[in-house]
Design a protein around this motif. Structure first.
Motif, PDB file in Angstrom:
ATOM      1  N   LYS A  66       0.887  -1.064  -0.364  1.00 44.17           N
ATOM      2  CA  LYS A  66       0.070  -0.091   0.164  1.00 44.17           C
ATOM      3  C   LYS A  66       0.757   1.452  -0.091  1.00 44.17           C
ATOM      4  CE  LYS A  66      -4.070  -2.188   2.098  1.00 44.17           C
ATOM      5  NZ  LYS A  66      -4.960  -1.880   3.306  1.00 44.17           N
ATOM      6  N   ASN A  67       0.363   2.277  -0.537  1.00 46.36           N
ATOM      7  CA  ASN A  67       0.969   3.627  -0.698  1.00 46.36           C
ATOM      8  C   ASN A  67       2.378   3.592  -1.281  1.00 46.36           C
ATOM      9  OD1 ASN A  67      -0.964   4.724   0.960  1.00 46.36           O
ATOM     10  ND2 ASN A  67      -0.310   3.947   2.768  1.00 46.36           N
ATOM     11  N   ASN A  68       2.480   2.925  -2.405  1.00 43.34           N
ATOM     12  CA  ASN A  68       3.548   2.754  -3.422  1.00 43.34           C
ATOM     13  C   ASN A  68       3.730   3.867  -4.299  1.00 43.34           C
ATOM     14  OD1 ASN A  68       2.631   1.651  -6.080  1.00 43.34           O
ATOM     15  ND2 ASN A  68       1.461   0.490  -4.427  1.00 43.34           N
ATOM     16  N   ASN A  69       4.903   3.881  -4.728  1.00 43.67           N
ATOM     17  CA  ASN A  69       5.041   5.061  -5.872  1.00 43.67           C
ATOM     18  C   ASN A  69       4.680   4.468  -7.395  1.00 43.67           C
ATOM     19  OD1 ASN A  69       6.477   6.657  -4.242  1.00 43.67           O
ATOM     20  ND2 ASN A  69       8.316   5.532  -4.378  1.00 43.67           N
ATOM     21  N   GLY A  70       4.338   3.353  -7.396  1.00 42.79           N
ATOM     22  CA  GLY A  70       3.862   2.869  -8.889  1.00 42.79           C
ATOM     23  C   GLY A  70       4.897   2.835  -9.755  1.00 42.79           C
ATOM     24  N   LEU A  71       4.429   2.489 -11.311  1.00 42.24           N
ATOM     25  CA  LEU A  71       5.398   2.717 -12.358  1.00 42.24           C
ATOM     26  C   LEU A  71       6.160   3.989 -12.411  1.00 42.24           C
ATOM     27  CD1 LEU A  71       2.959   0.629 -14.944  1.00 42.24           C
ATOM     28  CD2 LEU A  71       5.094   0.036 -13.797  1.00 42.24           C
ATOM     29  N   PRO A  72       7.412   3.809 -12.814  1.00 40.12           N
ATOM     30  CA  PRO A  72       8.340   5.236 -12.696  1.00 40.12           C
ATOM     31  C   PRO A  72       8.555   5.712 -14.134  1.00 40.12           C
ATOM     32  CG  PRO A  72       9.801   3.167 -12.966  1.00 40.12           C
ATOM     33  CD  PRO A  72       8.074   2.822 -13.133  1.00 40.12           C
ATOM     34  N   PHE A  73       7.505   5.642 -14.875  1.00 46.81           N
ATOM     35  CA  PHE A  73       7.860   6.153 -16.610  1.00 46.81           C
ATOM     36  C   PHE A  73       6.954   7.351 -16.740  1.00 46.81           C
ATOM     37  CE2 PHE A  73       8.041   1.364 -16.590  1.00 46.81           C
ATOM     38  CZ  PHE A  73       9.507   1.295 -16.923  1.00 46.81           C
ATOM     39  N   GLY A  74       7.548   8.507 -16.299  1.00 51.50           N
ATOM     40  CA  GLY A  74       7.059   9.820 -16.235  1.00 51.50           C
ATOM     41  C   GLY A  74       7.050  10.247 -17.751  1.00 51.50           C
ATOM     42  N   PRO A  75       6.895  11.526 -18.133  1.00 46.44           N
ATOM     43  CA  PRO A  75       6.682  11.952 -19.353  1.00 46.44           C
ATOM     44  C   PRO A  75       8.188  11.908 -20.299  1.00 46.44           C
ATOM     45  CG  PRO A  75       5.701  13.581 -18.033  1.00 46.44           C
ATOM     46  CD  PRO A  75       6.346  12.511 -17.120  1.00 46.44           C
ATOM     47  N   HIS A  76       8.035  11.306 -21.531  1.00 46.86           N
ATOM     48  CA  HIS A  76       9.156  11.084 -22.300  1.00 46.86           C
ATOM     49  C   HIS A  76       8.745  10.771 -23.606  1.00 46.86           C
ATOM     50  CE1 HIS A  76       7.760   6.918 -20.985  1.00 46.86           C
ATOM     51  NE2 HIS A  76       8.344   6.519 -22.439  1.00 46.86           N
ATOM     52  N   PRO A  77       9.759  11.069 -24.533  1.00 53.27           N
ATOM     53  CA  PRO A  77       9.215  11.378 -25.918  1.00 53.27           C
ATOM     54  C   PRO A  77       9.564   9.752 -26.772  1.00 53.27           C
ATOM     55  CG  PRO A  77      11.447  11.876 -25.631  1.00 53.27           C
ATOM     56  CD  PRO A  77      10.950  11.577 -24.443  1.00 53.27           C
ATOM     57  N   HIS A  78       8.834   9.716 -27.845  1.00 53.08           N
ATOM     58  CA  HIS A  78       9.245   8.550 -28.757  1.00 53.08           C
ATOM     59  C   HIS A  78       9.096   9.131 -30.249  1.00 53.08           C
ATOM     60  CE1 HIS A  78       9.753   5.069 -26.212  1.00 53.08           C
ATOM     61  NE2 HIS A  78       8.806   5.479 -25.583  1.00 53.08           N
ATOM     62  N   ARG A  79       9.706   8.484 -31.294  1.00 52.76           N
ATOM     63  CA  ARG A  79       9.580   8.504 -32.590  1.00 52.76           C
ATOM     64  C   ARG A  79       9.970   7.605 -33.336  1.00 52.76           C
ATOM     65  NH1 ARG A  79      11.891  13.598 -35.968  1.00 52.76           N
ATOM     66  NH2 ARG A  79       9.985  14.542 -35.245  1.00 52.76           N
ATOM     67  N   GLY A  80       9.248   6.861 -34.353  1.00 54.27           N
ATOM     68  CA  GLY A  80       9.722   6.204 -35.459  1.00 54.27           C
ATOM     69  C   GLY A  80       9.347   4.588 -35.213  1.00 54.27           C
ATOM     70  N   MET A  81       8.465   4.425 -34.124  1.00 51.36           N
ATOM     71  CA  MET A  81       8.349   3.171 -33.657  1.00 51.36           C
ATOM     72  C   MET A  81       6.790   2.875 -32.736  1.00 51.36           C
ATOM     73  SD  MET A  81       9.116   4.358 -30.385  1.00 51.36           S
ATOM     74  CE  MET A  81       9.032   2.622 -29.362  1.00 51.36           C
ATOM     75  N   GLU A  82       6.701   1.668 -32.548  1.00 54.44           N
ATOM     76  CA  GLU A  82       5.354   1.642 -31.796  1.00 54.44           C
ATOM     77  C   GLU A  82       5.466   0.827 -30.577  1.00 54.44           C
ATOM     78  OE1 GLU A  82       1.851   0.996 -35.019  1.00 54.44           O
ATOM     79  OE2 GLU A  82       3.455  -0.412 -35.310  1.00 54.44           O
ATOM     80  N   THR A  83       4.681   0.944 -29.593  1.00 53.01           N
ATOM     81  CA  THR A  83       4.936   0.207 -28.513  1.00 53.01           C
ATOM     82  C   THR A  83       3.540  -0.726 -28.180  1.00 53.01           C
ATOM     83  OG1 THR A  83       3.816   1.947 -26.864  1.00 53.01           O
ATOM     84  CG2 THR A  83       6.424   1.972 -27.246  1.00 53.01           C
TER      85      THR A  83
END
Length: 284
Positions: free
Chosen positions: A48-65
């Protein structure tokens, strides 16, 4: 039958407190064209009360996820105006194309209450003609995704893209590609015909499977030769497998950070365009 070329064990690369294994790319395998990157996060249980996933705002180009949420949830937001919270069993497909900024974090509910988490993200290359296409995003919950059973009900297929067993995958794709998640009970046998000119992506998420009599445990990526049209495997334990296949692009690839282009010059242009604000604005 397709024969095994190599088996690649995922390397352990934790990100903050997030358990992460990475089988692709590695010093032994750069890509399985057009499949270029896989991160396997978890399995782990957050308090409980964790920070969760750490993937804040970041860019991408030229691919798919393509993001597979097996346990937990993921909250997506991007500079194109898309927002969603996709829960266990759901799939996200994001086409970065000419460029966007996105964040992938846990919902406020997950951070407050904690729980089990297992999420995988697969990167797909885009051919040169689609590198600068318009970005797009679709997130589907578990019950919105095409699914069916095989092997007398012992295998449950979640059909993400492409066609199988008379069914059509839930995501329309820019390039022809097949992608699925398969949940197998022990003893289930799967056979699938795949054209020999297509590359196979085969990753064991959970359990153990047998291919050509070789026992392959979870967190292993199997690289196949292009020497046959029949893929056959058996679950020797309850298992989960990600199976994909596609015709390779056979184009030059330069991958640097969050950008995947055809030349180093295009990578430099991507960094410049991002710094100039051409990937859209970000508001918290």
């Amino acid at each position: 039958m397709r024969t095994i070329k190599n088996i690649h064990k995922a390397d352990y690369h934790p990100i903050a407190d997030l358990i992460t294994y990475n089988p692709l790319p590695s010093p032994r395998l750069r890509q399985i064209d057009p499949f270029i990157f896989l991160n396997h996060h978890g399995f782990q249980t957050y308090p409980k009360n964790n920070n969760g996933l750490p993937f804040g705002p970041h860019p991408h180009r030229g691919m798919e996820t393509v993001t597979f949420i097996l346990e937990g949830d993921i909250m997506h937001k991007d500079s194109g105006g898309h927002e969603s919270v996709i829960k266990a069993g759901g799939i996200q497909w994001m086409t970065a194309g000419r460029g966007l900024i996105h964040a992938e974090v846990s919902s406020s509910e997950f951070k407050k209450n904690g729980g089990d988490l297992e999420i995988l993200q697969l990167w797909l290359n885009l051919p040169a003609k689609y590198k600068m296409t318009e970005p797009r995003y679709i997130g589907l919950q578990k019950d919105e995704i095409t699914h069916f059973k095989l092997n007398d009900g012992n295998a449950h297929v979640q059909l993400i893209a492409g066609e199988w067993n008379g069914q059509q995958g839930s995501f329309e794709t820019l390039t022809p590609i097949f992608l699925s998640t398969i949940h197998l009970s022990k003893g289930a046998v799967i056979e699938k015909t795949i054209p020999s000119n297509e590359n196979i992506f085969f990753y064991i998420v959970r359990g153990k499977v047998s291919v050509w009599g070789e026992q392959i445990p979870f967190r292993n990526l199997v690289e196949f030769n292009n020497d046959g049209e029949l893929l056959k495997f058996e679950a020797t334990e309850d298992a989960v497998v990600i199976l994909g296949h596609a015709i390779p692009f056979n184009e030059p690839m330069v991958a640097q950070g969050p950008f995947v282009m055809n030349t180093q010059q295009e990578i430099m242009e991507a960094y410049r365009d991002y710094q100039l604000g051409k990937f859209g604005s970000w508001e918290d």
